[in-house]
Design a protein around this motif. Structure first.
Motif, mmCIF file in Angstrom:
data_model
loop_
_atom_site.group_PDB
_atom_site.id
_atom_site.type_symbol
_atom_site.label_atom_id
_atom_site.label_comp_id
_atom_site.label_asym_id
_atom_site.label_seq_id
_atom_site.Cartn_x
_atom_site.Cartn_y
_atom_site.Cartn_z
ATOM 1 N N LYS A 1 0.997 19.894 -1.457
ATOM 2 C CA LYS A 1 1.067 19.069 -0.249
ATOM 3 C C LYS A 1 0.200 17.818 -0.347
ATOM 4 O O LYS A 1 0.618 16.720 0.028
ATOM 5 N N ASN A 2 -1.057 17.990 -0.815
ATOM 6 C CA ASN A 2 -2.000 16.870 -0.902
ATOM 7 C C ASN A 2 -2.740 16.962 -2.226
ATOM 8 O O ASN A 2 -3.021 18.056 -2.729
ATOM 9 N N LEU A 3 -3.072 15.793 -2.773
ATOM 10 C CA LEU A 3 -3.681 15.746 -4.093
ATOM 11 C C LEU A 3 -4.834 14.746 -4.091
ATOM 12 O O LEU A 3 -4.746 13.674 -3.492
ATOM 13 N N ARG A 4 -5.930 15.120 -4.773
ATOM 14 C CA ARG A 4 -7.062 14.207 -4.970
ATOM 15 C C ARG A 4 -7.480 14.265 -6.430
ATOM 16 O O ARG A 4 -7.559 15.342 -7.020
ATOM 17 N N VAL A 5 -7.761 13.080 -6.993
ATOM 18 C CA VAL A 5 -8.224 12.975 -8.372
ATOM 19 C C VAL A 5 -9.583 12.273 -8.370
ATOM 20 O O VAL A 5 -9.709 11.169 -7.832
ATOM 21 N N ASP A 6 -10.597 12.941 -8.940
ATOM 22 C CA ASP A 6 -11.933 12.355 -9.070
ATOM 23 C C ASP A 6 -12.207 12.045 -10.524
ATOM 24 O O ASP A 6 -12.052 12.922 -11.391
ATOM 25 N N VAL A 7 -12.603 10.800 -10.799
ATOM 26 C CA VAL A 7 -12.878 10.401 -12.171
ATOM 27 C C VAL A 7 -14.382 10.279 -12.359
ATOM 28 O O VAL A 7 -15.164 10.318 -11.404
ATOM 29 N N ALA A 8 -14.794 10.129 -13.588
ATOM 30 C CA ALA A 8 -16.214 10.113 -13.910
ATOM 31 C C ALA A 8 -16.858 8.803 -13.494
ATOM 32 O O ALA A 8 -16.201 7.761 -13.429
ATOM 33 N N PRO A 9 -18.169 8.824 -13.204
ATOM 34 C CA PRO A 9 -18.877 7.575 -12.917
ATOM 35 C C PRO A 9 -18.779 6.623 -14.104
ATOM 36 O O PRO A 9 -18.817 7.039 -15.258
ATOM 37 N N GLY A 10 -18.655 5.356 -13.795
ATOM 38 C CA GLY A 10 -18.611 4.339 -14.836
ATOM 39 C C GLY A 10 -17.210 3.937 -15.224
ATOM 40 O O GLY A 10 -17.013 2.886 -15.844
ATOM 41 N N VAL A 11 -16.220 4.771 -14.916
ATOM 42 C CA VAL A 11 -14.830 4.392 -15.131
ATOM 43 C C VAL A 11 -14.392 3.568 -13.921
ATOM 44 O O VAL A 11 -14.418 4.055 -12.792
ATOM 45 N N VAL A 12 -14.044 2.327 -14.158
ATOM 46 C CA VAL A 12 -13.847 1.391 -13.057
ATOM 47 C C VAL A 12 -12.407 0.911 -13.031
ATOM 48 O O VAL A 12 -11.863 0.468 -14.045
ATOM 49 N N THR A 13 -11.813 1.014 -11.863
ATOM 50 C CA THR A 13 -10.508 0.377 -11.639
ATOM 51 C C THR A 13 -10.727 -0.849 -10.769
ATOM 52 O O THR A 13 -11.451 -0.799 -9.778
ATOM 53 N N ASN A 14 -10.088 -1.923 -11.145
ATOM 54 C CA ASN A 14 -10.347 -3.206 -10.492
ATOM 55 C C ASN A 14 -9.049 -3.798 -9.971
ATOM 56 O O ASN A 14 -8.326 -4.500 -10.688
ATOM 57 N N PRO A 15 -8.734 -3.566 -8.690
ATOM 58 C CA PRO A 15 -7.493 -4.128 -8.148
ATOM 59 C C PRO A 15 -7.504 -5.653 -8.123
ATOM 60 O O PRO A 15 -6.429 -6.275 -8.104
ATOM 61 N N GLN A 16 -8.704 -6.262 -8.148
ATOM 62 C CA GLN A 16 -8.768 -7.720 -8.129
ATOM 63 C C GLN A 16 -8.312 -8.323 -9.450
ATOM 64 O O GLN A 16 -8.015 -9.529 -9.515
ATOM 65 N N ALA A 17 -8.247 -7.497 -10.499
ATOM 66 C CA ALA A 17 -7.856 -8.017 -11.806
ATOM 67 C C ALA A 17 -6.357 -8.223 -11.930
ATOM 68 O O ALA A 17 -5.899 -8.909 -12.854
ATOM 69 N N ALA A 18 -5.579 -7.624 -11.043
ATOM 70 C CA ALA A 18 -4.117 -7.747 -11.086
ATOM 71 C C ALA A 18 -3.639 -8.538 -9.878
ATOM 72 O O ALA A 18 -4.374 -8.786 -8.923
ATOM 73 N N GLY A 19 -2.369 -8.914 -9.920
ATOM 74 C CA GLY A 19 -1.784 -9.549 -8.750
ATOM 75 C C GLY A 19 -1.563 -8.536 -7.652
ATOM 76 O O GLY A 19 -1.560 -7.324 -7.875
ATOM 77 N N PHE A 20 -1.354 -9.017 -6.444
ATOM 78 C CA PHE A 20 -1.139 -8.131 -5.306
ATOM 79 C C PHE A 20 0.284 -8.241 -4.800
ATOM 80 O O PHE A 20 0.905 -9.315 -4.839
ATOM 81 N N CYS A 21 0.772 -7.112 -4.316
ATOM 82 C CA CYS A 21 2.053 -7.051 -3.628
ATOM 83 C C CYS A 21 1.778 -6.674 -2.182
ATOM 84 O O CYS A 21 1.018 -5.729 -1.909
ATOM 85 N N SER A 22 2.377 -7.414 -1.264
ATOM 86 C CA SER A 22 2.139 -7.103 0.133
ATOM 87 C C SER A 22 2.875 -5.822 0.516
ATOM 88 O O SER A 22 3.817 -5.389 -0.157
ATOM 89 N N GLN A 23 2.403 -5.223 1.592
ATOM 90 C CA GLN A 23 3.050 -4.005 2.076
ATOM 91 C C GLN A 23 4.510 -4.287 2.429
ATOM 92 O O GLN A 23 5.400 -3.463 2.177
ATOM 93 N N LYS A 24 4.759 -5.454 2.969
ATOM 94 C CA LYS A 24 6.133 -5.811 3.351
ATOM 95 C C LYS A 24 7.011 -5.969 2.121
ATOM 96 O O LYS A 24 8.160 -5.507 2.100
ATOM 97 N N GLU A 25 6.467 -6.647 1.090
ATOM 98 C CA GLU A 25 7.246 -6.834 -0.135
ATOM 99 C C GLU A 25 7.548 -5.499 -0.789
ATOM 100 O O GLU A 25 8.636 -5.292 -1.351
ATOM 101 N N PHE A 26 6.621 -4.584 -0.752
ATOM 102 C CA PHE A 26 6.835 -3.297 -1.389
ATOM 103 C C PHE A 26 7.808 -2.441 -0.601
ATOM 104 O O PHE A 26 8.717 -1.811 -1.172
ATOM 105 N N THR A 27 7.686 -2.401 0.694
ATOM 106 C CA THR A 27 8.499 -1.506 1.517
ATOM 107 C C THR A 27 9.963 -1.935 1.555
ATOM 108 O O THR A 27 10.881 -1.106 1.476
ATOM 109 N N GLY A 28 10.228 -3.225 1.641
ATOM 110 C CA GLY A 28 11.601 -3.698 1.759
ATOM 111 C C GLY A 28 12.239 -3.176 3.032
ATOM 112 O O GLY A 28 11.628 -3.231 4.108
ATOM 113 N N THR A 29 13.455 -2.593 2.881
ATOM 114 C CA THR A 29 14.196 -2.083 4.041
ATOM 115 C C THR A 29 14.361 -0.571 3.901
ATOM 116 O O THR A 29 14.774 -0.086 2.850
ATOM 117 N N GLU A 30 14.045 0.126 4.971
ATOM 118 C CA GLU A 30 14.239 1.569 4.956
ATOM 119 C C GLU A 30 15.686 1.863 5.340
ATOM 120 O O GLU A 30 16.097 1.704 6.486
#
Length: 1019
Positions: free
Chosen positions: A110-139
């Motif tokens: 039903k629900n999932l959580r993943v914990d990674v080790a300290p020092g492993v860094v993900t940087n969303p600022q390093a990639a381009g962004f997609c808006s919520q609207k662009e991603f969702t499109g039309t339901e």
């Protein structure tokens, strides 16, 4: 092939959205059957395929192990426990009471959580962004969407899942289906550090979506964790591959995932953990990489530090700004800068904590600071407001990190305190709380401030910073009147250094300077001011006396003082209880409950401390015994609690010795060590006020002239300053002045032992004190030259009044004063001064460790001696007696019979209020026997006139005389005694002379008998 390095896999996307008719759930507990997590190198995108863990050799070959490097592929792959697929519509399980579908998981995730080790860094600022609207499109249907319209630059990975689907729909037949979709970097939802969207194609150009929510576990070690909620049923296997170094569509370097900058070993440092909720059960599965990262020693580490003052003027409260910067390489082949673990700033000399900040200060406990507890739930933790009170805020902090937009992390600096008790001394705690409600992030950093206990120089340490990159940290302390930091007193450049240590062990020192201006070319001045007051200012009255020293900012600090009070301003020691040494020890041990009693309290001491608006510290002042070997009769003990808001540094116990100037009786209070630092916090004393308010203790002078309080102050630079402030009382003319003066001598004089004299002045009631006494001895009492020649040299007397030649001690004196508990006594000494014609008669009076010398100037004209005590101290004396006895060293001789002489001593007594009393003092003669005043021989009878000094019997007798007697009922100045010739005398030829004996026998028992003789001639 498998990489064994811990990775920052953002989360494991889950099943594609399936048709609404889900298969029935199984009753067996769900779990992770297999789990792999690894950072994989170029060419090994398929590492860990099928969640196969592999071997150490495979991990060394396929894994991306470079410390601080940007990971080509970050992979997580897990497989859930499931019933076996057997290509049948249903398989009946005899042991169960239900039918299970083919290949269906034993329990839906039903629900999932993943914990990674300290020092492993993900940087969303390093990639381009997609808006919520662009991603969702039309339901287009419930859970089914049109194709995302996201920019290519926002592609950060791919997702492969295996899920069980009903195929064809409504057939009751289930089949394991493999789906592959794209992962996009989405604009973060409020409260999330990162948000990623997974679009899985489900046919017909339509897509099912999963959302990965990312955050940082800021309540523990700041590792990344990711959560996916409300997973669609049927998921069997999920494989997520992130493109950590290069966008596969645009082929641009992105630096999306970075390895730790430490060289790690297999174990907790290389462990990734999956936590899943299966029905009502929680299951965990960890994967520990078989190899660690390498190459950390080659990483750059050069953080630069700067300290910028808000004001550069010396001795001012300063809103200083400290800034620590770390440069990071542009995304590319170069590895990242090593992460900072600790930083210690050795501040410049003179830049210290400031007592002024204590006004309104509160403290923040660790419990209040740690509002956000470790998050163990399968959801992104909501950022809670920090619990520190507003009064504990002492500045602001801004933290710039590569993983969030600029100016995102901002917040206050808090002053810390322990729970349940005050701050009792260094090291002091501060909390930096840069946070962002927008991104749900907080970086709570705990620092210690350790001042040098002697100089106050600050050492600030942040010992455990997150294993994560930062670009800039700006720490700004409050400025203004209540600034917690104050500038050095001395102008010029002061060196400081920031010593940083990386998690991988490298160290770097960044030196800097702090410049201070505003001092005269000669350095900080030392021109303090002082003031005094007595309330009421009525002459001779009991008063409350206050002495104040004030210092402006920029002046040298006060280190010691010697204060001489105005002449005549004295304390009555018997009015208070003297604190014992044992009680003083209790005070100094800060056990005040067992310390000096209230009855020994003289008043209060108030110190205003700090640059800006000073903070008041007030305590009690006690009368105490002096220290052993201390040249003082009494001490003052100031006991000041150093308590301000959350800080309690105990008691500052300061001793001052009380002395009395022996010629003027002026009170001198010497404080050899005025506190300049407590708990490492310099006092920066702005004023010190001592108020003596004990009832019936202080007595005002009775002289209304302009007097002065005179001080010698010494600074911490050993500079001295002499100060004098006027002091004057009023109403002297209203004081009465009616001293009584009496003098006595003895009739028993001789050439060998001279004559005696005793004088007594009485002043039993409150009135003006005596300023001077001038007496002129009668001519019958000349000074003895032989004694004058034995006078003590002035230098010998000054060195020790008791070290003079024995012949210079001519008598003694005694005095009673309400200012001391004991009677003052001491010798009368003849003291010669080189330029003076005659020696002085100096009275040395001592009691209770206090010595006063009253000087009598001697002048002899035509054999008549005048002694002038012209500088008598303005101190109340109820009586004073001077006794000059007979003896080999008697100062006075005798001319004639004192008993029959009229001894008159002209006396002038002047009060401190100017009132003059003049009288001719009749010197009473004691120990006189019967005196023959005269005789007259008439015929056969010698008629005598005699004087007696008591009632008794007088008699006359002698050769050829009859014995006669007469009784007197009282002393008689002139009594007649008739002594006739005997029968033999009457027949004796004339003229003849005989000796007449006159005797006295006192009426009072024990009285003294006496005899006098005179010759009588009968013609």
């Amino acid at each position: 092939m498998r990489s064994k390095i811990r990775i920052s896999v953002l989360a494991l996307v889950v099943s594609a959205f399936v048709v609404s008719a889900a298969a029935p759930a199984a009753s067996a507990a769900g779990s992770f059957e297999k789990f792999f997590a690894g950072n994989c190198g170029v060419g090994f995108e398929n590492c860990g395929k099928g969640a196969v863990e592999g071997s150490k050799a495979e991990a060394e070959l396929e894994g991306f192990r470079t410390a601080g490097g940007f990971v080509p592929f970050g992979v997580t792959d897990f497989k859930l426990s499931a019933y076996p697929a057997n290509n049948e519509t249903f398989a009946y399980e005899p042991s169960s009471s239900f039918f299970a579908p083919v290949g269906f998981p034993t329990e839906n995730l039903k629900n999932l959580r993943v914990d990674v080790a300290p020092g492993v860094v993900t940087n969303p600022q390093a990639a381009g962004f997609c808006s919520q609207k662009e991603f969702t499109g039309t339901e287009v249907a419930a859970g089914v969407f049109s194709a995302p319209n996201c920019p290519e630059a926002s592609v950060i990975g791919k997702q492969e899942v295996v899920t069980v689907l009903e195929n064809p729909p409504t057939s009751k037949k289930f089949k394991d289906e493999a789906l592959t979709g794209t992962v996009y970097n989405l604009e973060q939802t409020t409260g999330q550090g990162s948000t990623y969207g997974v679009a899985l194609p489900v046919g017909g150009g339509f897509y099912a979506h999963s959302i990965i929510k990312g955050s940082v576990e800021y309540a523990t070690d700041y590792h990344d964790y990711f959560v996916i909620n409300n997973l669609s049923p049927g998921l069997i296997e999920s494989r997520l591959v992130f493109y950590g170094a290069e966008n596969p569509v645009t082929h641009k370097k992105v630096g999306f995932i970075r390895n730790p900058t430490v060289c790690s070993s297999p174990g907790p440092e290389t462990t990734t953990t999956d936590t899943g909720e299966f029905g009502t059960e929680i299951s965990k599965r960890s994967y520990t990489g078989l190899v660690g990262s390498i190459g950390c020693k080659s990483l750059k580490f050069e953080p630069m530090f700067a300290l910028t003052p808000e004001t550069a003027f010396s001795d001012q409260g300063d809103g200083v700004t400290a800034e620590l910067k770390a440069n990071h390489p542009a995304t590319g082949p170069e590895n990242d800068t090593a992460d900072l673990q600790t930083v210690t700033v050795q501040g410049p000399e003179g830049l210290t904590m400031n007592p002024s900040a204590a006004a309104g200060l509160e403290g923040c406990t660790p419990e209040q600071a740690a509002t956000n507890k470790p998050n163990v739930e399968l959801k992104v933790a909501e950022l809670q407001p920090i619990g520190c009170p507003a009064g504990s805020k002492i500045g602001t902090v801004t933290l710039e990190v590569p993983t969030l937009p600029e100016h995102t992390l901002q917040g206050p600096i808090f002053f810390g305190k322990p729970a349940g008790k005050p701050v009792e001394g260094p090291p002091y705690t501060i909390y930096l709380d840069p946070e962002s409600a927008r991104y749900g992030q907080r970086v709570l950093l705990t620092g210690t401030v350790t001042p040098n206990p002697v100089t106050g120089k600050l050492t600030v340490t942040f010992p455990s910073n997150p294993q994560a990159p930062f670009k800039d940290t700006i720490v700004h302390f409050n400025g203004g009147a209540f600034a917690p930091i104050a500038n050095p007193l001395v102008c010029g450049n002061s060196a400081l250094v920031a010593e940083s240590t990386a998690w991988m062990g490298a160290a770097f020192a960044s030196p800097s300077v702090l410049g201070t201006i505003g001092c005269p070319s000669s350095g900080p001045p030392f021109t303090l001011s002082q003031s005094t007051s007595a309330v009421p200012a009525t002459a001779g009255a009991n008063s409350h006396f206050t002495f104040t020293i004030a210092r402006n900012e920029g002046q040298q600090y006060l280190a010691s003082s010697k204060v001489t009070l105005p002449a005549g301003l004295v304390g009555k020691i018997p009015a208070v209880t003297q604190c014992t040494e044992a009680q003083v020890k209790a005070d100094e041990a800060q056990n005040i409950a067992a310390g000096c009693p209230v009855s020994s309290k003289l008043g209060t001491a108030t110190a205003l401390a700090g640059s800006g608006t000073p903070f008041p510290f007030t305590g009690n002042v006690y009368l105490t015994a002096p220290l052993a070997g201390e040249n003082a009769p009494y001490d003052l003990l100031a006991v000041v609690p150093i308590v301000a808001g959350p800080v309690n540094l105990g008691y500052e116990v300061t001793r001052s010795k009380i002395q009395v100037e022996e010629h003027t009786a002026r009170v001198i209070v010497t404080t050899p060590k005025i506190p300049v630092i407590k708990g490492g916090i310099p006092t920066r004393l702005r004023s010190l006020a001592v108020a003596i308010t004990a009832p019936n203790y202080i007595l005002n002078p009775t002289n209304c002239g302009v007097l002065a309080t005179e001080s010698t102050l010494t600074s911490t630079f050993n500079t001295t300053q002499n100060l004098s402030s006027p002091f004057q009382v009023e109403g002297c003319s209203a004081l009465k002045f009616k001293p009584s003066f009496k003098a006595t001598t003895t009739g028993q004089t001789s050439k060998a032992n001279g004559a005696s004299l005793e004088t007594t002045i009485n002043q039993p009631g409150p009135e003006a004190n005596i300023k001077s006494v001038v007496v002129t001895l009668p001519k019958q009492m000349p000074s003895r030259l032989t004694t004058l020649q034995k006078a003590c040299p002035a230098a010998t007397f000054a060195a020790n009044p008791y070290g003079c030649p024995s012949g210079s001690y001519v008598g003694g004196a005694r005095a009673n004063t309400p200012t001391l508990p004991g009677k003052m006594t001491g010798p009368a000494v003849l003291v010669s001064h080189g330029g003076a014609a005659f020696p002085d008669l100096d009275l040395v009076l001592e009691a209770n460790g206090v010595r006063v010398i009253v000087v009598g100037n001697t002048n002899i004209v035509k054999g008549i001696t005048t002694t002038s005590f012209v500088t008598t101290p303005d101190v109340p004396v109820t009586s004073i007696t001077v006794n000059l006895p007979t003896g080999p060293h008697s100062s006075l001789g005798a001319n004639g019979n004192f008993c029959t002489s009229n001894l008159v001593m002209p006396t002038t007594i002047t009060g401190q209020n100017g009132t003059v009393v003049k009288q001719n003092t009749k010197i009473a003669v004691a120990n006189c026997g019967i005196q023959i005043l005269g005789q007259k021989v008439v015929g056969n009878e010698d008629i005598l006139t005699v004087q007696t000094y008591a009632a008794g019997r007088i008699s006359g007798s002698g050769s050829n005389l009859s014995t006669v007697a007469r009784h007197l009922n009282a002393a008689s100045k002139k009594a007649t005694l008739r002594v006739p010739l005997s029968s033999g005398g009457r027949s004796k030829g004339r003229p003849f002379t005989t000796q007449v004996r006159v005797g006295f026998f006192p009426k009072k028992k024990g009285g003294k008998t006496s005899v006098a003789y005179i010759k009588a001639t009968f013609r």
